[in-house]
Design an enzyme around this catalytic site. Structure first.
Site, PDB file in Angstrom:
ATOM      1  N   LYS A  10       0.841  -1.188  -0.058  1.00 46.17           N
ATOM      2  CA  LYS A  10       0.281   0.032   0.032  1.00 46.17           C
ATOM      3  C   LYS A  10       0.916   1.314  -0.037  1.00 46.17           C
ATOM      4  CE  LYS A  10      -3.943  -2.154   2.171  1.00 46.17           C
ATOM      5  NZ  LYS A  10      -4.924  -2.102   3.076  1.00 46.17           N
ATOM      6  N   TYR A  50     -12.213  -1.305  -4.029  1.00 47.95           N
ATOM      7  CA  TYR A  50     -13.037  -1.282  -2.800  1.00 47.95           C
ATOM      8  C   TYR A  50     -14.554  -1.230  -2.671  1.00 47.95           C
ATOM      9  CZ  TYR A  50      -8.526  -1.826  -0.684  1.00 47.95           C
ATOM     10  OH  TYR A  50      -7.191  -2.493  -0.239  1.00 47.95           O
ATOM     11  N   ASN A 113      -2.275   0.109   6.925  1.00 46.17           N
ATOM     12  CA  ASN A 113      -1.626  -1.240   7.200  1.00 46.17           C
ATOM     13  C   ASN A 113      -0.787  -1.925   6.153  1.00 46.17           C
ATOM     14  OD1 ASN A 113      -3.514  -1.905   5.505  1.00 46.17           O
ATOM     15  ND2 ASN A 113      -5.031  -2.997   7.173  1.00 46.17           N
ATOM     16  N   HIS A 116      -2.236  -5.415   1.462  1.00 45.91           N
ATOM     17  CA  HIS A 116      -3.647  -6.115   1.347  1.00 45.91           C
ATOM     18  C   HIS A 116      -3.300  -7.652   0.913  1.00 45.91           C
ATOM     19  CE1 HIS A 116      -7.567  -6.930  -0.282  1.00 45.91           C
ATOM     20  NE2 HIS A 116      -6.800  -7.392  -1.561  1.00 45.91           N
ATOM     21  N   GLU A 127      -9.547  -9.952  -8.172  1.00 44.06           N
ATOM     22  CA  GLU A 127      -8.656  -8.734  -7.995  1.00 44.06           C
ATOM     23  C   GLU A 127      -7.463  -8.780  -8.591  1.00 44.06           C
ATOM     24  OE1 GLU A 127     -10.087  -8.432  -3.095  1.00 44.06           O
ATOM     25  OE2 GLU A 127      -8.093  -9.038  -3.765  1.00 44.06           O
TER      26      GLU A 127
HETATM   27  P1  GDP Z   1      -8.235  -6.726   5.471  1.00 45.29           P
HETATM   28  O1  GDP Z   1      -8.933  -7.957   4.791  1.00 45.29           O
HETATM   29  O2  GDP Z   1      -7.690  -7.396   6.716  1.00 45.29           O
HETATM   30  O3  GDP Z   1      -7.394  -5.872   4.437  1.00 45.29           O
HETATM   31  O4  GDP Z   1      -9.563  -5.941   6.205  1.00 45.29           O
HETATM   32  P2  GDP Z   1     -10.929  -5.499   5.307  1.00 45.29           P
HETATM   33  O5  GDP Z   1     -11.479  -6.095   4.302  1.00 45.29           O
HETATM   34  O6  GDP Z   1     -11.747  -5.467   6.748  1.00 45.29           O
HETATM   35  O7  GDP Z   1     -10.527  -3.769   5.249  1.00 45.29           O
HETATM   36  C1  GDP Z   1      -9.955  -3.379   4.067  1.00 45.29           C
HETATM   37  C2  GDP Z   1      -8.984  -2.372   4.426  1.00 45.29           C
HETATM   38  O8  GDP Z   1      -9.734  -1.070   4.842  1.00 45.29           O
HETATM   39  C3  GDP Z   1      -8.052  -2.564   5.596  1.00 45.29           C
HETATM   40  O9  GDP Z   1      -6.999  -3.384   5.103  1.00 45.29           O
HETATM   41  C4  GDP Z   1      -7.691  -1.069   5.706  1.00 45.29           C
HETATM   42  O10 GDP Z   1      -6.839  -0.458   5.066  1.00 45.29           O
HETATM   43  C5  GDP Z   1      -9.115  -0.490   5.681  1.00 45.29           C
HETATM   44  N1  GDP Z   1      -9.675  -0.406   6.918  1.00 45.29           N
HETATM   45  C6  GDP Z   1     -10.364  -1.441   7.569  1.00 45.29           C
HETATM   46  N2  GDP Z   1     -11.056  -0.858   8.892  1.00 45.29           N
HETATM   47  C7  GDP Z   1     -10.749   0.459   8.833  1.00 45.29           C
HETATM   48  C8  GDP Z   1     -10.853   1.515   9.797  1.00 45.29           C
HETATM   49  O11 GDP Z   1     -11.713   1.261  10.859  1.00 45.29           O
HETATM   50  N3  GDP Z   1     -10.380   2.648   9.528  1.00 45.29           N
HETATM   51  C9  GDP Z   1      -9.984   2.797   8.376  1.00 45.29           C
HETATM   52  N4  GDP Z   1      -9.383   4.200   7.967  1.00 45.29           N
HETATM   53  N5  GDP Z   1      -9.456   1.925   7.371  1.00 45.29           N
HETATM   54  C10 GDP Z   1     -10.011   0.625   7.578  1.00 45.29           C
END
Ligand code: GDP
Length: 138
Positions: A10, A50, A113, A116, A127
């Site tokens: 990222k 997304y 974070n 991905h 994807e």
């Molecule tokens: P992943 O599968 O571990 O990437 O997590 P998710 O699918 O739940 O979320 C997708 C991405 O959205 C995450 O990797 C983060 O970059 C972002 N994200 C998730 N939760 C939050 C949040 O509470 N706040 C913000 N700003 N970004 C979030």
């Protein structure tokens, strides 16, 4: 079970110069790179990628962040690729990520974070095809 997953290093990790170190961890984890490129996503493209998160409160922040600078997109191959890669990257929130995971080492927050990883074989295919044509997948 398919043997491929999809990843993006990222914008936060790109900005900090961590791309090489992350690719080394991926390599040491036993993944073969089947496709790879650097891309700066437009807001529109990041929003499209997304779209499943459209209703989540953090969607706007996520789209702004993912279009804030270049990423490295890649398709990775290994037996049990999706699950093994999720283990290698660690929990979404780096505060909960295990020692030795990519997010534990390189992620600053739940939003920024570092990396991905696809959450299913079906999404890995969708994807990967979002970024790479058939001619670019090896
Ligand atoms: P992943 O599968 O571990 O990437 O997590 P998710 O699918 O739940 O979320 C997708 C991405 O959205 C995450 O990797 C983060 O970059 C972002 N994200 C998730 N939760 C939050 C949040 O509470 N706040 C913000 N700003 N970004 C979030």
């Amino acid at each position: 079970m398919s043997n491929r997953t999809f990843t993006m290093i990222k914008p936060d990790a790109t900005r900090k110069g961590n791309t090489g170190a992350i690719l080394e961890m991926i390599n040491n984890g036993g993944f073969r790179i089947a496709a790879m490129k650097m891309v700066h996503l437009s807001k529109e493209k990041a929003g499209e990628f997304y779209a499943v998160h459209k209703e989540r409160p953090f969607y706007g922040e996520l789209v702004d962040f993912m279009s804030s600078g270049p990423i490295t997109a890649a398709i990775l191959e290994k037996d049990n690729a999706v699950d093994d890669f999720r283990k290698l990257i660690g929990a979404t929130n780096p505060a909960q990520a295990e020692e030795g995971t990519i997010r534990k080492k390189f992620a600053a927050s739940i939003g920024e974070n570092a990396i991905h990883g696809s959450d299913s074989d079906e999404n890995a295919k969708i994807e990967g095809d979002f970024f790479f044509s058939k001619l670019e997948q090896f």
